[in-house]
Design an enzyme around this catalytic site. Structure first.
Site, mmCIF file in Angstrom:
data_model
loop_
_atom_site.group_PDB
_atom_site.id
_atom_site.type_symbol
_atom_site.label_atom_id
_atom_site.label_comp_id
_atom_site.label_asym_id
_atom_site.label_seq_id
_atom_site.Cartn_x
_atom_site.Cartn_y
_atom_site.Cartn_z
ATOM 1 N N GLY A 178 -8.259 4.273 -3.049
ATOM 2 C CA GLY A 178 -7.972 5.681 -3.285
ATOM 3 C C GLY A 178 -6.648 5.773 -4.016
ATOM 4 C CB CYS A 179 -5.398 6.418 -6.718
ATOM 5 S SG CYS A 179 -6.054 4.774 -6.684
#
Lengths: 501, 364, 151
Positions: free
Chosen positions: B13-14
Site C-alpha cells: 500500500g502507499c
C-alpha cells in the site's frame, strides 16, 4: 452356444415392498431389462442387459430401484484386474476392436484438482459481484496488433471477424446423428438464451436450426458431411475439426442404422449408409494444406467468419498450435484426452493424447514466447467439470472453454458410456424416435441455461474474490494459481508456484 | 532468507502526491513535494520513498539522464565500460546526498548525462529509433550486469529514491537544490520486503515515471501480455508493469493519454452501450484490441511524462485520490491533507471518479 | 380457465401420470401404502392411450364449457362449479353411466364403488397444480389457460 465368461456387471436391486408394479421401469428401458411376470404379479429383471443408465431408477415413483456394481469377483490379482480380464474375454468372444463412449474413466491425474485459486485479503479488496459490475464478456478471434488512425485521430481499424460471447463457456461439437435432434435443439436454444455458441459437430445443420445461426459454430470435418455454402454462412464461426481428444488420430463412424431420413438429408448422404469420417482430411496432409482449407472457407464466407481449428491434445501440441496460429486460423480449439465421444476404440480413448491442462499451459506459453498469442484465441475442452475448472483454465491462458460432457449431464446423461449402442434411454445419443422424444427441448434448454448461468455466477464470485472485475484480467493470470501436490516439473510446465510459495 | 524484489512479488500500500505548474515554469522547489508527502507519513512504513522531478536539469535538457545504483565498484566499472561503447558521456558524477541518520546502507548512486552514438550504417539505413535504443540499454544493464540498476533514464527529469520514509529520502537527496515544473512523490508500505533501493518508487523508463498506490489483481495477465513486446518485468511490481504498459501504448502504439486511460481503466460494457455510437465503437475496439491491458484491482497512479502529469484511479475507485487547484498550480494526492499542508488556501478540491483521467499538460 | 392439455409429441407413454393421479386421489400420504397396502389399488382419472408408431396420449376430463356429461346426468351429481370445473358428487351418483355415454372424449370411468370417477384438477386433494402435470417427466402434460386461443 459357447460359455459366456462374463458375469453381468450390475445388479438390479428392487425393493419388493416398495414396488407397486406400475411398470414404468419396463416401459422406459430400451435395453429391455425389466419385465412384468403376470403369474407371480411381480417385476423381473435381466441384469445382463443393464448399462446402469439410471433411467428406471430416476423414474421409479416409489424409489424401489437401485443399481449397483456386482460384487461377483474373479480371484484377486493386482496385475490382471477384473476389467482387463473381461476385455480379453470379450475380444476372444468377438474378435473385434473394443468400443467405448464418453471420456476415459481411467484414473489418470486430474490437474484441475491439483490447482488452487487465490483470493484477496487485506492488501486489496475482494469485489462483491452482487454490488459491483462483474464482466464475463469475451471475444474470440484474431486481435489487432496495431491500431490505425486518420490524420484527425479517428480510428480506421475495424474489429476483425470474431465471436462475441457473454460468458467464456461454449457447448462443444456434438454432431446431429451422434446426438438427437432434440439434444441439438436444446443446445441451440440454450446457447441463444445465454449469448454463447453451440457447435454443430460434423453432421451438418438441421434446417430447423438455421434460425439459431448467430449462436452456432458450424463444423467442417474430414467426412465433409452436410457442408455447403449456406451451411458455412449460417453460423457465427466455422470450425475445422482435425482431431478429437477422445480419439486422436482416429476418424469417426456413424453406423447406418442411425442415418434415418432427417439425418440423411442433413448430412447429405443416403439413408442407412454408414457415415465414415476418415482419420485425416484427405486434402490436408500438412500444415500448408490446412492453410489452403482455412482460406477456402474464408473465401466462401467473404472473410466475415472467424475460423477455428480444433485439434486433439497430443504430445507436441504446442508446436502444432504454433503452426496453426501461423496458418490464418483465428481460434485454436484444443481437446484434451479426457474429452467425450459418441464412440471410440477403447484402447485409443484410454491411452492416446495428453491431459488438456498440460496442453493448455504449454500452448499458451509457446504462443506468447513466439509473440503470436494475439493472433489466435484459445478454446479448450476435454472434461471441464465445474466453474472452478473454467476459472483455472482461463487463468492458465484459455480465452474460453468448450463443455460437452457437462452439457449432456445437464440433459440427463448419466455417463453409462454406451452411446455407441444407439439406445440412449435419455433421448440424447440415439435416433430412435420413441427415445428421442424423451428429451423435451423445453426442459433441456432450460436445464442447460440453468447450468451455465449458475457456473457464470460462480465464476463471478471467484473473480470477485480475487479482486478481478473483468474476465480479461483473469486470462493468463497464472499468479492467481498455485499447485498442490505437484512435482517441480509439473509446476514448471504450468508456470505456477506451489501452494505456500 | 527473505527474497529480494524481483525474486518475489511483494504487495504494498502507499501514499502518492504530485504537483505541477501549468505554465511550465520551473517554479516548484523540491522541498515542496517533500513537505507534501510528509503529511501522509502514516501511509508509509519506512521501507521505500522516492520522487520524480521534471524540468530539473535545464543545463542538460537534451541529454538522457541515467541515475544508477551500484552495489560495488565492479558493477560500476562494467556498466561504464558498456555505456562507453555506445554513448557520449557529457557529464558524470555521484548524485549529491547528505548523511542522514535514518537512511542507511546506501549503494553508490551515480548520474550520467549521455548522448547515444549511432553508427554510420545505422544512420544510412534509417534504422535509428533512439528511444528504443535507450530502453534496450536500460534492460540490458538491469538484467545482465550484476549489481547495477538504472532507475531513471529520461531527459530533463530524474528519479530519486531510497529505502526510508519519503521525507527522509528527500532530505538525503538534497531535493531543495532542484527546481522543476512538476514533481511526484511516493511513500511505500510494502507488506513484506527486505528493502531494496531499486524496489522503491517512482518506477521510471524514458520520460515516463509512475507512482502508484494499490495492488492490481490483473498483474500477471498484464505482465504476460506486455512481455510479448520485448519488456522484461524484473521487479514484479505493479508500478513496473504499468510503466511498461504506458510506454507500449504511448510510444509504440501512438495513443494519447486520454485513450490510454480508456484502455487500462476501461469503461464497463454497460457504460459503453450507453455512449454515442462512434465513441462506443472506439472504446469497444480499444477493449477488444488491448483486452489484456485492462488493469483491475485497486490503483491510484500519477504518471509523470514530458510536459505533464496524469492521475488515474481504477474504474471502481478502490483507492483514494484528490485533486486541488490554485492559480497555475495543480495538486494531486492520496489524501487532502497533503495538499492543504502546502497550500492552505487551495481552491477547487475534488475527488475524480474511478477511471476518469486527470491530465494536466503544461503550456508551451 | 386453466385446463390440462397434453402434447403427444412429448408423451412417452410411461403411464406415470396414471400412477400419480391415482395416488393423489387415494387419500394416502405414501404411495407404497396407497398401492400395496389396500385391498383395491387406487384408480386413476387419467388414462394414457397407447397407439401405433409410439403415439401416446393421456386423456382426462376437458372440463368443457358446455359439458354433455352434466347435461345428461340424471341425478344432478355432476355440476360445473364457479371456477368452471366439472365436479362429481358421488353421494348423489347412482352409477347409471349416462355421462360416460355422453362424453365425446371418453374421459370418464367408474370407481371401485361403481360411481363416476373423473378428473377434478386435484382441487379436492393436493390443491394447486394437478398431480399429473406436476409429475410428468417430460412436460407433456401442462396446465394452461388457453381460452381465447384455439381450444
Amino acid at each position: 452356444m459357447a460359455i459366456n465368461f462374463i458375469h453381468p456387471e450390475f445388479e438390479i436391486i428392487r425393493e419388493e415392498k416398495r414396488c407397486i408394479k406400475c411398470r414404468a421401469c419396463e416401459r422406459q428401458c430400451a435395453n429391455e431389462v425389466h419385465s412384468y411376470d403376470q403369474e407371480f404379479d411381480c417385476m423381473e429383471s435381466d441384469e445382463s442387459k443393464c448399462v446402469d443408465c439410471q433411467r428406471c431408477v430416476s423414474l421409479c415413483p416409489t424409489r424401489a430401484l437401485k443399481i449397483r456394481k456386482t460384487d461377483n469377483r474373479y480371484r484377486e490379482n493386482a496385475n490382471w484386474q477384473q476389467q482387463a480380464m473381461e476385455e480379453i474375454f470379450r475380444q476372444a468372444d468377438t474378435g473385434g476392436v473394443l468400443l467405448s463412449s464418453m471420456g476415459t474413466p481411467k484414473d489418470y491425474p486430474n490437474y484441475w484438482d491439483k490447482i488452487l485459486i487465490n483470493a484477496s485479503q487485506v492488501t486489496n479488496p475482494p469485489i462483491d459481484p452482487l454490488r459491483e459490475p462483474m464482466e464475463t464478456k469475451v471475444f474470440l478471434g484474431k486481435k489487432l496488433n496495431k491500431l490505425e488512425f486518420d490524420e484527425n485521430g479517428e480510428l480506421l481499424s475495424e474489429i476483425p471477424p470474431q465471436i462475441e460471447l457473454e460468458m467464456p463457456i461454449m457447448f462443444s461439437a456434438m454432431s446431429y446423428g451422434s446426438i438427437s435432434e432434440n439434444a441439438h435443439k436444446s443446445l441451440a436454444r440454450a446457447a441463444t438464451e445465454l449469448g454463447t455458441c453451440y457447435n454443430t459437430g460434423e453432421g451438418g445443420l438441421n434446417q430447423d436450426l438455421y434460425k439459431y445461426g448467430a449462436n452456432t459454430i458450424v463444423q467442417v470435418a474430414s467426412g465433409r458431411f452436410g457442408v455447403h455454402k449456406d451451411y458455412l454462412n449460417a453460423g457465427a464461426a466455422i470450425e475445422i475439426k482435425m482431431g478429437q481428444g477422445a480419439k486422436p488420430g482416429i476418424g469417426g463412424h456413424l453406423p447406418g442404422r442411425k442415418i434415418l431420413e432427417k439425418v440423411s438429408r442433413t448430412r447429405m448422404i443416403p439413408v442407412g449408409v454408414d457415415a465414415i469420417s476418415p482419420a485425416p482430411h484427405h486434402d490436408i496432409y500438412s500444415i500448408e494444406d490446412l492453410r489452403q482449407l482455412i482460406f477456402s472457407l474464408k473465401e466462401a464466407t467473404n472473410y466475415e467468419k472467424p475460423v477455428i481449428v480444433k485439434i486433439a491434445a497430443v504430445h507436441n501440441v504446442a508446436a502444432i498450435a504454433s503452426g496453426i496460429a501461423r496458418s490464418g486460423a483465428d481460434i485454436i480449439a484444443i481437446d484434451g484426452f479426457r474429452g467425450g465421444t459418441g464412440a471410440a476404440p477403447t484402447r485409443i480413448r484410454d491411452n492416446v493424447g495428453i491431459p488438456i491442462e498440460l496442453a493448455l499451459a504449454a500452448v499458451d506459453q509457446r504462443l506468447r514466447d513466439e509473440k503470436i498469442r494475439n493472433d489466435v484465441s484459445i478454446v479448450i475442452g476435454g472434461s471441464i467439470r465445474s466453474s472452478a475448472d473454467v476459472v483455472k483454465a482461463i487463468a492458465l491462458g484459455a480465452d474460453a472453454v468448450y463443455i460437452g460432457t457437462a452439457a449432456l449431464l445437464a440433459l440427463g446423461c448419466h455417463l453409462c458410456r454406451t452411446c455407441h449402442t444407439g439406445k440412449c434411454n435419455w433421448g440424447i445419443a440415439t435416433q430412435r424416435e420413441d427415445l428421442v422424444k424423451r428429451l423435451n427441448p423445453d426442459i433441456g434448454a432450460k436445464r442447460l441455461a440453468n447450468l451455465v448461468s449458475a457456473w457464470n455466477h460462480e465464476i463471478m464470485e471467484m473473480m470477485g474474490g480475487m479482486g478481478i472485475n473483468s474476465i480479461e484480467a483473469l486470462k493468463g493470470n497464472r499468479l492467481m494459481l498455485r499447485g498442490i501436490g505437484m512435482s517441480a516439473k509439473e509446476l514448471e510446465i504450468f508456470g505456477i508456484s506451489h501452494a505456500g510459495e | 532468507m527473505l527474497k529480494k524484489e524481483g525474486e518475489i512479488r511483494i504487495p504494498s500500500g502507499c501514499a502518492i502526491s504530485g504537483i505541477i505548474n501549468r505554465s511550465g515554469q520551473c517554479s516548484i522547489n523540491g522541498s515542496e513535494i517533500v513537505k507534501s508527502i510528509s503529511y501522509m507519513h502514516d501511509r508509509s512504513n519506512g521501507l521505500g520513498g522516492g520522487f520524480a522531478g521534471y524540468g530539473i536539469y535545464p543545463e542538460y535538457a537534451d541529454q538522457y539522464a541515467f541515475h544508477v545504483f551500484y552495489d560495488d565498484m565492479s558493477a560500476r566499472e562494467e556498466t561504464e565500460r558498456y555505456l562507453d561503447r555506445t554513448f557520449e558521456m557529457v557529464n558524470l558524477s555521484r548524485i549529491p546526498t547528505r548523511k542522514h541518520p535514518r537512511i542507511k546502507n546506501e549503494p553508490q548512486i551515480w548520474r550520467y548525462f549521455v548522448n547515444p552514438i549511432f553508427t554510420v550504417l545505422q544512420e544510412d539505413q534509417d534504422e535509428i529509433d533512439e528511444k528504443k535504443f535507450i530502453v534496450e540499454t536500460v534492460f540490458y544493464i538491469n538484467t545482465y550486469i550484476k549489481g547495477a540498476y538504472i532507475f531513471s533514464s529520461g531527459k530533463n527529469m530524474g528519479v530519486f529514491k531510497a529505502v526510508g520514509f519519503p521525507e527522509d529520502v528527500g532530505e538525503f537527496y538534497r531535493l531543495e537544490e532542484y527546481d522543476g515544473y512538476s514533481w511526484t512523490a511516493h511513500g511505500r508500505y510494502p507488506t513484506n520486503t527486505p528493502g531494496w533501493w531499486g524496489g522503491a518508487h517512482p518506477f521510471a523508463l524514458l520520460d515516463y515515471s509512475i507512482v502508484h498506490n494499490g495492488e492490481i489483481s490483473s498483474y500477471d495477465a498484464n505482465r504476460r501480455f506486455i512481455e510479448m513486446f520485448d519488456y522484461k518485468c524484473t521487479l514484479q511490481t505493479d508500478t513496473e508493469v504499468i510503466t511498461y504498459i504506458i510506454d507500449y501504448l504511448n510510444r509504440k502504439q501512438g495513443l494519447n493519454f486520454e485513450d490510454i486511460a480508456k484502455i487500462i481503466a476501461a469503461p464497463f460494457w454497460e457504460e459503453i452501450e450507453r455512449l454515442p455510437e462512434a465513441e462506443a465503437k472506439r472504446i469497444k475496439l480499444f477493449r477488444n484490441t488491448f483486452a489484456s491491458l485492462l488493469i483491475t484491482g485497486p490503483f491510484s497512479i500519477i504518471l509523470g511524462f514530458d510536459g505533464g502529469l496524469m492521475a488515474l484511479n481504477d474504474r471502481l475507485k478502490l483507492r483514494s485520490m484528490v485533486v486541488g487547484e490554485k492559480d497555475n498550480i495543480v495538486y494531486l494526492a492520496s489524501e487532502e491533507c497533503a495538499i492543504r499542508g502546502i497550500c492552505p488556501d487551495i481552491e477547487n478540491v475534488w475527488a475524480p471518479q474511478g477511471g476518469e483521467p486527470i491530465i494536466i499538460r503544461v503550456g508551451k | 380457465m386453466k385446463r390440462v392439455y397434453v402434447n403427444e409429441e412429448w408423451c412417452l407413454g410411461c403411464h406415470l401420470c396414471e400412477i400419480q393421479c391415482a395416488f393423489a386421489n387415494s387419500g394416502e400420504a405414501d404411495m407404497v401404502k396407497a398401492f400395496n397396502n389396500s385391498e383395491q389399488k387406487p384408480l386413476a382419472r387419467i388414462t394414457v392411450e397407447d397407439g401405433e408408431n409410439d403415439i401416446h396420449f393421456a386423456v382426462s376430463c376437458r372440463h368443457c364449457e358446455t359439458p354433455y356429461c352434466v347435461k345428461g346426468c340424471i341425478t344432478g351429481a355432476l355440476t360445473v362449479n364457479e371456477n368452471g370445473i366439472v365436479q362429481i358428487d358421488d353421494t348423489r351418483c347412482v352409477g347409471c353411466r349416462t355421462c360416460i355415454l355422453m362424453c365425446p372424449y371418453g374421459c370418464l370411468t367408474v370407481g371401485h364403488n361403481k360411481t363416476l370417477l373423473k378428473c377434478e384438477l386435484c382441487v379436492e386433494n393436493l390443491g394447486g397444480e394437478p398431480s399429473c402435470v406436476r409429475r410428468c417427466p417430460n412436460n407433456a402434460i401442462v396446465f394452461e389457460d388457453r381460452d381465447g386461443g384455439l381450444l
